[in-house]
Design an enzyme around this catalytic site. Structure first.
Site, short mmCIF file in Angstrom:
data_model
loop_
_atom_site.label_atom_id
_atom_site.label_comp_id
_atom_site.label_asym_id
_atom_site.label_seq_id
_atom_site.Cartn_x
_atom_site.Cartn_y
_atom_site.Cartn_z
CG ASP A 154 -0.24 -0.05 2.55
OD1 ASP A 154 0.07 1.03 3.11
OD2 ASP A 154 0.01 -1.17 3.04
CG ASP A 192 -6.27 4.03 6.89
OD1 ASP A 192 -6.37 3.61 8.06
OD2 ASP A 192 -5.22 4.53 6.44
CD GLU A 222 -4.12 4.30 10.42
OE1 GLU A 222 -3.11 4.24 11.14
OE2 GLU A 222 -4.14 4.03 9.20
#
Length: 274
Positions: free
Chosen positions: A73, A162, A164
Site C-alpha cells: 500500500d 482506513d 485508525e
C-alpha cells in the site's frame, strides 16, 4: 565618545541564561521549538502510521495455513513508485491512498493507481478517515468522486476505509464508541450505494476496541484488513473470525508498507470481481 548604553538590570529567564551559556561553550542544542515538534499537517496521514507507536513491532510474519499473496500500500509519501521492481519481487496487488477527509487528494494518485494496474497488478484505492471533520457520508462521496470508485474489470478491488489512530489529535477523534460506529456505518452505507460494493475496513485491533467499543456488526459484510507488525495477526477485532488482508510491516523492500492477502492470487481476483 559614543554614548554608553544603559545595562538592563532585569533578571533574565533561566532558559535564556542556559541557552547563552551553551552557545558560549559551543554546546548549543538543535532547535526543538513547538513548531518543530508539532503534529503533522493535514493530508500527511498514511495507512498504518500509528501502528508501530501504539501496537509495537516484533517478529517475522509467518505464512499460516493459506498460501498468501504479497501486496503493498502506498501514499503520497512514496512519490512515483517503481512498480516493475515490485512486480518482479512478487507483489501482485496494491492499494493507493486516494483521499483524506474532504480536503486532500494524493498528488501521485494517477502514477500509483494506474502504474500498478499497467504492470499487471490488481489495484484498489483507500481513504484515510477523519471522523472529526465531516460526516461519514460526505467523506464516502468525496472518496468515490476522487478515485475511490469500483469497476467490474477483474483488476479493481473495492475501496478501503482506513480507520485508525488520529495523527492530528485525540486517538478516537473526540467521538464516543457509539458515535464512531454511527460514523463508520454512514461511510460504508454511502459507499455501497455509490458503487454497489462493500468497502474493506482497515484497522488495528487495539484501536477498534478502544474507539468502537469492540463493535462486531460489520463483519458479515465488510472484509477485514488488519494491521499488526508481528509474527502473527493476533486477536482480531470483534465479529471477524478471519482476516482478508494483513499489513505486516512498514519497512519492506522498495516501499515500506507490505501486506499479505489471506489466500492465493485467484482469491484476490475473486474479491476484485465481487
Amino acid at each position: 565618545m559614543p554614548a554608553h548604553r544603559p545595562v538592563s538590570l532585569r533578571p533574565r529567564p533561566l532558559a535564556v541564561l542556559v541557552t547563552a551559556l551553551l552557545t558560549a561553550l559551543g554546546l548549543a542544542l538543535p532547535l526543538t521549538s513547538a513548531r518543530a515538534a508539532a503534529a503533522p499537517g493535514r493530508g500527511s496521514a498514511s495507512m498504518g502510521m500509528g501502528v508501530a507507536a501504539h501496537d509495537g513491532r516484533s517478529g517475522t510474519p509467518s505464512t499460516g495455513d493459506a498460501t498468501p499473496t504479497e501486496g503493498v500500500d502506498v501514499s503520497g509519501h512514496q512519490g512515483n513508485v517503481a512498480w516493475s521492481t515490485l512486480w518482479n519481487s512478487g507483489v501482485r496487488w496494491a492499494y493507493t491512498k486516494a483521499t483524506e477527509g474532504t480536503y486532500y487528494t494524493n498528488p501521485y494518485f494517477a502514477q500509483q493507481y494506474n502504474g500498478s494496474y499497467n504492470v499487471g497488478m490488481i489495484r484498489g484505492a483507500y481513504h484515510f478517515a477523519t471522523p472529526d471533520t465531516t460526516s461519514g457520508a460526505t467523506q464516502a462521496n468525496y472518496f468515490v468522486d476522487h478515485g475511490g470508485g469500483w469497476s467490474r474489470d477483474g483488476k479493481t478491488l473495492p475501496g478501503v476505509l482506513d480507520i485508525e489512530w488520529n495523527p492530528y489529535g485525540a486517538a478516537c477523534y473526540g467521538k464516543t464508541a457509539g458515535g464512531m460506529v454511527s460514523w463508520i456505518s454512514d461511510f460504508l452505507n454511502t459507499y455501497r450505494a455509490r458503487t454497489g460494493r462493500d468497502a474493506v475496513i482497515y484497522t488495528a485491533t487495539s484501536w477498534w476496541s478502544d474507539c468502537t467499543g469492540d463493535y462486531g456488526g460489520f463483519a458479515t459484510r465488510n472484509p477485514l484488513w488488519i494491521a499488526r507488525y508481528a509474527s502473527t495477526v493476533g486477536t482480531l477485532p470483534a465479529g471477524w473470525s478471519y482476516y482478508t488482508m494483513w499489513q505486516y510491516t512498514s519497512s519492506g523492500p522498495t516501499v515500506g508498507d507490505h501486506d499479505r492477502f489471506n489466500g492465493a492470487l485467484h482469491r484476490v481476483q475473486a474479491l476484485a470481481n465481487g
